[in-house]
Structure formats: C-alpha cells, structure tokens
Design an enzyme around this catalytic site. Structure first.
Site, mmCIF file in Angstrom:
data_model
loop_
_atom_site.group_PDB
_atom_site.id
_atom_site.type_symbol
_atom_site.label_atom_id
_atom_site.label_comp_id
_atom_site.label_asym_id
_atom_site.label_seq_id
_atom_site.Cartn_x
_atom_site.Cartn_y
_atom_site.Cartn_z
ATOM 1 N N GLY A 72 -2.332 24.952 7.663
ATOM 2 C CA GLY A 72 -2.203 25.153 9.111
ATOM 3 C C GLY A 72 -3.444 25.788 9.721
ATOM 4 O O GLY A 72 -3.403 26.314 10.831
ATOM 5 N N THR A 73 -4.558 25.692 8.998
ATOM 6 C CA THR A 73 -5.823 26.307 9.426
ATOM 7 C C THR A 73 -6.282 25.805 10.801
ATOM 8 O O THR A 73 -6.698 26.598 11.651
ATOM 9 C CB THR A 73 -6.929 25.946 8.406
ATOM 10 O OG1 THR A 73 -6.390 25.984 7.093
ATOM 11 C CG2 THR A 73 -8.113 26.851 8.533
ATOM 12 N N THR A 74 -6.210 24.495 10.990
ATOM 13 C CA THR A 74 -6.743 23.895 12.224
ATOM 14 C C THR A 74 -6.006 24.454 13.445
ATOM 15 O O THR A 74 -6.621 24.795 14.459
ATOM 16 C CB THR A 74 -6.573 22.355 12.164
ATOM 17 O OG1 THR A 74 -7.005 21.891 10.883
ATOM 18 C CG2 THR A 74 -7.354 21.663 13.250
ATOM 19 N N HIS A 133 -11.587 29.651 3.258
ATOM 20 C CA HIS A 133 -10.516 29.387 2.296
ATOM 21 C C HIS A 133 -10.724 30.260 1.046
ATOM 22 O O HIS A 133 -10.011 30.105 0.055
ATOM 23 C CB HIS A 133 -10.524 27.924 1.846
ATOM 24 C CG HIS A 133 -9.992 26.938 2.857
ATOM 25 N ND1 HIS A 133 -8.955 27.225 3.707
ATOM 26 C CD2 HIS A 133 -10.333 25.646 3.110
ATOM 27 C CE1 HIS A 133 -8.695 26.150 4.450
ATOM 28 N NE2 HIS A 133 -9.517 25.190 4.113
ATOM 29 N N ARG A 149 -14.172 14.598 1.213
ATOM 30 C CA ARG A 149 -14.046 13.151 0.941
ATOM 31 C C ARG A 149 -13.956 12.950 -0.568
ATOM 32 O O ARG A 149 -14.804 13.419 -1.316
ATOM 33 C CB ARG A 149 -15.261 12.403 1.469
ATOM 34 C CG ARG A 149 -15.103 10.924 1.383
ATOM 35 C CD ARG A 149 -16.163 10.263 2.186
ATOM 36 N NE ARG A 149 -15.951 10.524 3.617
ATOM 37 C CZ ARG A 149 -16.480 9.790 4.567
ATOM 38 N NH1 ARG A 149 -17.231 8.759 4.246
ATOM 39 N NH2 ARG A 149 -16.268 10.073 5.822
ATOM 40 N N TYR A 195 3.396 29.004 8.574
ATOM 41 C CA TYR A 195 3.395 27.809 9.422
ATOM 42 C C TYR A 195 4.799 27.517 9.950
ATOM 43 O O TYR A 195 4.993 27.285 11.149
ATOM 44 C CB TYR A 195 2.873 26.631 8.592
ATOM 45 C CG TYR A 195 2.695 25.334 9.339
ATOM 46 C CD1 TYR A 195 1.515 25.051 10.008
ATOM 47 C CD2 TYR A 195 3.699 24.372 9.343
ATOM 48 C CE1 TYR A 195 1.342 23.845 10.671
ATOM 49 C CE2 TYR A 195 3.539 23.170 9.998
ATOM 50 C CZ TYR A 195 2.364 22.903 10.660
ATOM 51 O OH TYR A 195 2.198 21.708 11.303
ATOM 52 N N ARG A 264 -2.121 15.208 10.607
ATOM 53 C CA ARG A 264 -1.362 14.170 9.916
ATOM 54 C C ARG A 264 -0.019 13.986 10.618
ATOM 55 O O ARG A 264 0.096 13.181 11.521
ATOM 56 C CB ARG A 264 -1.206 14.532 8.429
ATOM 57 C CG ARG A 264 -0.834 13.356 7.547
ATOM 58 C CD ARG A 264 -0.589 13.810 6.111
ATOM 59 N NE ARG A 264 0.478 14.787 6.011
ATOM 60 C CZ ARG A 264 1.778 14.484 5.870
ATOM 61 N NH1 ARG A 264 2.148 13.230 5.811
ATOM 62 N NH2 ARG A 264 2.679 15.441 5.779
HETATM 63 N N1 LIG Z 1 -2.230 21.942 16.324
HETATM 64 C C1 LIG Z 1 -1.453 21.809 15.235
HETATM 65 N N2 LIG Z 1 -0.171 22.244 15.247
HETATM 66 C C2 LIG Z 1 0.620 22.128 14.161
HETATM 67 N N3 LIG Z 1 0.208 21.571 12.988
HETATM 68 C C3 LIG Z 1 -1.059 21.121 12.919
HETATM 69 C C4 LIG Z 1 -1.948 21.221 14.025
HETATM 70 N N4 LIG Z 1 -3.144 20.704 13.644
HETATM 71 C C5 LIG Z 1 -3.014 20.277 12.379
HETATM 72 N N5 LIG Z 1 -1.759 20.518 11.930
HETATM 73 C C6 LIG Z 1 -1.186 20.221 10.605
HETATM 74 O O1 LIG Z 1 -1.702 21.196 9.668
HETATM 75 C C7 LIG Z 1 -1.860 20.582 8.377
HETATM 76 C C8 LIG Z 1 -3.325 20.632 7.933
HETATM 77 O O2 LIG Z 1 -3.582 21.949 7.493
HETATM 78 P P1 LIG Z 1 -5.025 22.608 7.680
HETATM 79 O O3 LIG Z 1 -5.396 22.582 9.120
HETATM 80 O O4 LIG Z 1 -4.955 23.944 7.014
HETATM 81 O O5 LIG Z 1 -5.975 21.644 6.846
HETATM 82 S S1 LIG Z 1 -7.469 22.000 6.363
HETATM 83 O O6 LIG Z 1 -7.372 22.932 5.213
HETATM 84 O O7 LIG Z 1 -8.205 22.581 7.473
HETATM 85 O O8 LIG Z 1 -7.987 20.675 5.926
HETATM 86 C C9 LIG Z 1 -1.394 19.137 8.543
HETATM 87 O O9 LIG Z 1 -0.006 19.169 8.212
HETATM 88 P P2 LIG Z 1 0.779 17.851 7.697
HETATM 89 O O10 LIG Z 1 0.992 17.036 8.933
HETATM 90 O O11 LIG Z 1 2.081 18.376 7.136
HETATM 91 O O12 LIG Z 1 -0.097 17.179 6.687
HETATM 92 C C10 LIG Z 1 -1.651 18.892 10.026
HETATM 93 O O13 LIG Z 1 -0.935 17.803 10.541
#
Ligand SMILES: Nc1ncnc2c1ncn2[C@@H]1O[C@H](COP(=O)(O)OS(=O)(=O)O)[C@@H](OP(=O)(O)O)[C@H]1O
Length: 318
Positions: A72-74, A133, A149, A195, A264
C-alpha cells in the site's frame, strides 16, 4: 526535486562488492538474491542499501514512509504528500495529477542512492519526505536514533520462494514485525498503518496520520471538506485513471517500471483469487506462525475481511 549528486569512490564500491561476495546467495526471479542483515536483496539493490546506510543522514524535518513492497506504499505516499502540502492544496493536487506518487515521494534505495549516486539531500527544502522498503533493523543509525521488471518465472516458483522468505526485502513477516515492534516502543516516532484498516475507515486513519505528521486538521478544514478532498485525490480510482499513471514510466536503477503496475485492483483480499485455495491456506499458516511472537500483530482474521492479508505501511518521523 533537484539535488546535488556525487559519485561513490572506487574503494567504497570495492568494499560493497567484497561484502556481497561473502553473503548467502539464492537464485530467485531474474537474478541472484543475497541475504544481508537477515533480509534478501538483488546485488544492484544491495549496493544502494549499503550506500543509504553509509550516506543518508536523517534530519528532524524528515519524514520517511517505510513499508513492505506491495503493502500500500503508493497510496500512503500520495496521502502523506497531500497532507504535508495541503496549505498549497492546488499545488499538491497538480503534482499528484501530473506525476506518479513514487515521483512525488522517491525511494531512498530504489530512486535516490542508485547507480553509485550519492545525492546531497540536505540541499532540499523541508519538509523532506522520502520512502524506503529497507527493514527497520537495517535503516541507517541516524534514522533509528533520531527523535521490476522481472524475467518470466512461474507463479508456483515465486510462491515457494515467498513462503521461504526469499523475496525482495523479505521475509515479509520479519519486515512487518520489526516495524510493528518499534511502533509500540516509540509511538511518537513510528506510526504503523494497516491497509485493510485504512480501506475500512479512511477518514479516521487520515486524521491519525495528519496528527502524527504534526499537521492535524483544523475545524475549518474539516468543515470545508479538506479531509474528503485529500482522500479523493489519493484514491485508487482517481490515481489509476490519471494519464500519467496509465502511460507513464518510473525510472529506477533496475530500469523503467510502468506506472500502471502500481495500481492493480486495490481491493482487500483480492490477492487470494490469484492463488489456489490450498496455497492461500498455506501462506496464511506460514505468516501466522511467523508473527505469532509479535505482541498482538495479526495478518488474518479479526477484521471481518475475507482472506485479508493485512498490508501495512509505516510512516516514520525522525
Ligand atoms: N490509491 C490507492 N488506494 C488503495 N490501494 C492502492 C492505491 N494505489 C495502489 N493501491 C494498491 O496497493 C497495492 C500495491 O502496493 P504498493 O503501492 O506498496 O506497491 S509497491 O511496493 O510500491 O510496488 C496494489 O494492491 P492490489 O490491487 O491488491 O495488487 C494496488 O492496487
């Protein structure tokens, strides 16, 4: 963000190469993974992690978004960025509309200290906001002490490695447990977020986060709907549908990562649908067993979520 950059010297690079040559090694994904201070990294990433340890100096005005990959980083980056810049909410909004959250809040080891670059982050104006991370125990001392990638590989193989803890920055359960423990010991410095809980009650957790960052919402802001506006601009639906996140590419040391891969499905428990029911149960068992010693930390159940692998993100203020 513009910062001065210098290059690492030959002697340091030789030191890193030597350290890596002595580490336990396992074949994984496209490249070899090395176990360094209890966690797995590929060689390129590990050079950057060691450089962060040697060179990054936490300052009082730093905030660090720390998380396990795919936790949930993004979302957390977008929320913290919007919260800290909300005095100039239109600027924050236009930055988030024009750039992927990973460009607004760069990773230390994936974007800043890569390719033997040593950026001068002191030159940046406060509040300095970064992400990582890197597990808690491997963070630079100044952070702790201050107040892909990929080549194609089958899902079965990835799953086996993941259950053994061999994933980038893994084992994931160690990563999460470390931040959980330190959040209990130092609640003023480390905020632990899950999350699933943020999805269930985003208003409550956004207010907690704002308070932690030292920028609680005023009554006036609440009346004006600033809380809801921040949640809207950082929402999965809004960010996923932005042009920059549909077609943009994030440049990292491993090469470009398409921005769309960070968005995703954004649904709690959706990961379970990608695995067989047997593997879902196996992963639940492995993780629960591993975190059972961590004071009250739980990944599954108790939340009412089906298959809720509790993603967690931590924002640490130094
Ligand atoms: N704005 C927002 N709100 C809620 N959820 C979100 C959001 N942005 C990204 N996601 C979901 O977060 C999952 C990706 O995790 P990270 O952001 O930690 O990925 S990374 O480590 O930066 O690659 C991934 O979860 P999954 O959908 O379960 O794969 C993303 O879809």
């Amino acid at each position: 963000m513009q910062e001065e950059v210098r290059g690492a010297d030959e002697k340091t690079l030789e030191k890193y190469t030597h350290i890596i040559s002595t580490l336990p090694k396992k074949k994984s994904w496209a490249n070899d993974q090395y176990k360094y201070q209890g966690f797995w990294y590929n060689g390129l990433l590990l050079n950057a992690v060691m450089s962060v340890q040697d060179n990054f100096k936490a300052r009082l005005s730093n905030f660090l978004v720390a998380s396990s990959p795919r936790s949930g980083t993004t979302w957390l980056k977008a929320l913290v960025f919007a919260l800290l810049n909300r005095g100039i909410i239109t600027d924050a909004l236009s930055s988030l509309n024009a750039s992927n959250p990973h460009e607004c809040v760069p990773f230390l080891e994936i974007q800043l200290y890569t390719n033997d670059r040593i950026p001068d982050l002191d030159a940046l104006p406060p509040p300095r906001l970064f992400a990582t991370h890197i597990p808690y125990s491997s963070l630079p001392e100044s952070v702790k002490s201050s107040n892909c990638r990929l080549e194609p590989i089958s899902l079965e193989e990835v799953f086996e490695l993941y259950c053994k803890g061999v994933s980038t920055h893994g084992p994931v359960w160690e990563h999460v447990s470390e931040y959980w423990k330190v959040s209990l010991e130092r609640p003023d410095n480390v905020l632990f977020l899950k999350y699933e809980e943020m999805k269930r009650d985003p208003v409550l957790h956004l207010k907690r986060l704002a308070g932690f960052l030292g920028r609680p919402f005023s009554e006036e802001e609440e009346k004006e709907g600033v809380v809801e506006e921040i949640l809207r601009i950082c929402s999965f639906e809004h960010l996923k549908n932005l042009e920059v996140n549909k077609v943009g590419v994030l440049e990292t040391a491993r090469g470009g990562i398409e921005n769309r891969t960070f968005f995703r499905s954004g649904k709690v428990g959706d990961w379970g649908g990608c695995l067989t029911p047997e593997n879902v149960r196996r992963l639940e068992r492995v993780v629960e067993e591993k975190v059972s010693g961590s004071d009250g930390l739980s990944f599954f159940g108790g939340s009412g979520d089906q298959n809720g692998l509790s993603h967690s993100g931590v924002c640490s203020a130094s």
